[in-house]
Design a protein around this motif. Sequence first.
Motif, PDB file in Angstrom:
ATOM      1  N   LYS A 181       0.826  -1.218   0.000  1.00 41.73           N
ATOM      2  CA  LYS A 181       0.000   0.000   0.000  1.00 41.73           C
ATOM      3  C   LYS A 181       0.855   1.262   0.000  1.00 41.73           C
ATOM      4  N   GLU A 182       0.188   2.393  -0.228  1.00 47.36           N
ATOM      5  CA  GLU A 182       0.874   3.690  -0.176  1.00 47.36           C
ATOM      6  C   GLU A 182       1.477   3.904   1.212  1.00 47.36           C
ATOM      7  N   LYS A 183       2.622   4.591   1.256  1.00 45.00           N
ATOM      8  CA  LYS A 183       3.305   4.836   2.536  1.00 45.00           C
ATOM      9  C   LYS A 183       2.378   5.478   3.561  1.00 45.00           C
ATOM     10  N   ARG A 184       1.597   6.439   3.076  1.00 44.44           N
ATOM     11  CA  ARG A 184       0.723   7.184   3.981  1.00 44.44           C
ATOM     12  C   ARG A 184      -0.345   6.272   4.596  1.00 44.44           C
ATOM     13  N   GLU A 185      -0.902   5.407   3.744  1.00 42.09           N
ATOM     14  CA  GLU A 185      -1.941   4.490   4.209  1.00 42.09           C
ATOM     15  C   GLU A 185      -1.376   3.512   5.257  1.00 42.09           C
ATOM     16  N   ILE A 186      -0.168   3.045   4.993  1.00 43.91           N
ATOM     17  CA  ILE A 186       0.489   2.120   5.928  1.00 43.91           C
ATOM     18  C   ILE A 186       0.698   2.827   7.269  1.00 43.91           C
ATOM     19  N   ARG A 187       1.207   4.046   7.172  1.00 40.79           N
ATOM     20  CA  ARG A 187       1.484   4.815   8.396  1.00 40.79           C
ATOM     21  C   ARG A 187       0.200   5.055   9.189  1.00 40.79           C
ATOM     22  N   GLU A 188      -0.882   5.427   8.490  1.00 34.10           N
ATOM     23  CA  GLU A 188      -2.152   5.692   9.190  1.00 34.10           C
ATOM     24  C   GLU A 188      -2.664   4.438   9.886  1.00 34.10           C
ATOM     25  N   PHE A 189      -2.579   3.317   9.184  1.00 29.70           N
ATOM     26  CA  PHE A 189      -3.067   2.046   9.730  1.00 29.70           C
ATOM     27  C   PHE A 189      -2.291   1.656  10.997  1.00 29.70           C
ATOM     28  N   VAL A 190      -0.965   1.728  10.906  1.00 29.04           N
ATOM     29  CA  VAL A 190      -0.136   1.322  12.053  1.00 29.04           C
ATOM     30  C   VAL A 190      -0.289   2.334  13.193  1.00 29.04           C
ATOM     31  N   GLU A 191      -0.307   3.609  12.831  1.00 20.87           N
ATOM     32  CA  GLU A 191      -0.442   4.646  13.871  1.00 20.87           C
ATOM     33  C   GLU A 191      -1.742   4.455  14.664  1.00 20.87           C
ATOM     34  N   SER A 192      -2.846   4.219  13.962  1.00 21.38           N
ATOM     35  CA  SER A 192      -4.107   4.092  14.707  1.00 21.38           C
ATOM     36  C   SER A 192      -4.119   2.808  15.530  1.00 21.38           C
ATOM     37  N   GLY A 193      -3.490   1.754  15.028  1.00 23.00           N
ATOM     38  CA  GLY A 193      -3.384   0.505  15.797  1.00 23.00           C
ATOM     39  C   GLY A 193      -2.612   0.727  17.089  1.00 23.00           C
ATOM     40  N   ILE A 194      -1.502   1.450  16.977  1.00 16.77           N
ATOM     41  CA  ILE A 194      -0.681   1.717  18.169  1.00 16.77           C
ATOM     42  C   ILE A 194      -1.475   2.567  19.164  1.00 16.77           C
ATOM     43  N   ARG A 195      -2.143   3.593  18.658  1.00 19.54           N
ATOM     44  CA  ARG A 195      -2.912   4.473  19.551  1.00 19.54           C
ATOM     45  C   ARG A 195      -3.994   3.692  20.304  1.00 19.54           C
ATOM     46  N   GLU A 196      -4.661   2.792  19.597  1.00 20.28           N
ATOM     47  CA  GLU A 196      -5.704   1.972  20.250  1.00 20.28           C
ATOM     48  C   GLU A 196      -5.111   1.102  21.350  1.00 20.28           C
ATOM     49  N   THR A 197      -3.995   0.461  21.034  1.00 19.73           N
ATOM     50  CA  THR A 197      -3.361  -0.431  22.019  1.00 19.73           C
ATOM     51  C   THR A 197      -2.916   0.352  23.250  1.00 19.73           C
ATOM     52  N   VAL A 198      -2.322   1.527  23.028  1.00 26.83           N
ATOM     53  CA  VAL A 198      -1.856   2.348  24.152  1.00 26.83           C
ATOM     54  C   VAL A 198      -3.058   2.808  24.979  1.00 26.83           C
ATOM     55  N   ALA A 199      -4.138   3.229  24.325  1.00 24.35           N
ATOM     56  CA  ALA A 199      -5.330   3.696  25.041  1.00 24.35           C
ATOM     57  C   ALA A 199      -5.929   2.561  25.867  1.00 24.35           C
ATOM     58  N   ARG A 200      -5.970   1.363  25.290  1.00 23.08           N
ATOM     59  CA  ARG A 200      -6.525   0.204  26.004  1.00 23.08           C
ATOM     60  C   ARG A 200      -5.691  -0.099  27.249  1.00 23.08           C
ATOM     61  N   SER A 201      -4.379  -0.037  27.085  1.00 21.17           N
ATOM     62  CA  SER A 201      -3.513  -0.335  28.226  1.00 21.17           C
ATOM     63  C   SER A 201      -3.673   0.723  29.313  1.00 21.17           C
ATOM     64  N   ARG A 202      -3.826   1.989  28.907  1.00 21.39           N
ATOM     65  CA  ARG A 202      -3.998   3.057  29.912  1.00 21.39           C
ATOM     66  C   ARG A 202      -5.325   2.888  30.643  1.00 21.39           C
ATOM     67  N   ALA A 203      -6.364   2.478  29.912  1.00 18.90           N
ATOM     68  CA  ALA A 203      -7.685   2.295  30.527  1.00 18.90           C
ATOM     69  C   ALA A 203      -7.640   1.169  31.553  1.00 18.90           C
ATOM     70  N   ARG A 204      -6.865   0.115  31.226  1.00 22.49           N
ATOM     71  CA  ARG A 204      -6.747  -1.026  32.138  1.00 22.49           C
ATOM     72  C   ARG A 204      -6.062  -0.634  33.436  1.00 22.49           C
ATOM     73  N   ARG A 205      -5.092   0.298  33.315  1.00 23.70           N
ATOM     74  CA  ARG A 205      -4.312   0.661  34.499  1.00 23.70           C
ATOM     75  C   ARG A 205      -5.028   1.658  35.400  1.00 23.70           C
ATOM     76  N   ARG A 206      -6.076   2.315  34.838  1.00 21.23           N
ATOM     77  CA  ARG A 206      -6.792   3.314  35.649  1.00 21.23           C
ATOM     78  C   ARG A 206      -7.542   2.627  36.790  1.00 21.23           C
ATOM     79  N   PRO A 207      -7.460   3.139  38.015  1.00 23.97           N
ATOM     80  CA  PRO A 207      -8.132   2.472  39.141  1.00 23.97           C
ATOM     81  C   PRO A 207      -9.647   2.532  39.032  1.00 23.97           C
TER      82      PRO A 207
END
Length: 207
Positions: A181-207
Amino acid sequence: MVLITLEGIDGSGKTTLVTQLQHRLADIEPVFTREPTTAWTGRAVRRGIAEEVDPIAEALLFAADHAAHLATVVRPALAEGRTVLSDRYSDSRYAYQSVVLDRHMPEPLAWLRTLHDGWTIPPDQTFLLVLPVDQAMRRLGGNHGRREHFEQTEVLERVQAAYMALAEAEPWRFVLVDATKEKREIREFVESGIRETVARSRARRRP
Ligand code: TYD
């Protein structure tokens, strides 16, 4: 504290992607790191590759660099609650060295797993860039005069197959990325995946 890794065969576009992610993900302040590392253990690995050292010695150098990487970068960053993004990690050993060691021992993957068992930190998520080997070789052709022994069509075909087998074995961890795929599309896909994973982990750690 999330550990995310990027994997793929040589020429799959990891370097470009990492450069883009460094800009795009600045707000979550990830620790960007890589294997082989830039420390002396990583330089020893590169020397081993360049001198075409014995494949078992090479695998052990990669593993030594991984241990030092965990001790000096990964473990401290995770302990501080940071997100760690590593360009190559243990799956590079499982994919590349299982191929390279094929004629040197009966079950290289099992040996490599045992070598890591008990001390490595498994990634929470792994993005695997998948690109047909002929396209990867064309990309490598442009910027590599002399090729490392890994960068041969037959080797990369087998490494890619090894990566796909790893992904099939752990579908909950691996995210396949279509690297045609186009570089931009790849970057958007991976970036949003990372953001979701980080958000999920932060939500889990919240008391
Ligand atoms: P890398 O630095 O990613 O490649 P480049 O020099 O093109 O930026 O990695 C160097 C080579 O080492 C690459 O062909 C992949 C290989 N490798 C392994 O075989 N095993 C490993 O565990 C790692 C980390 C890399």
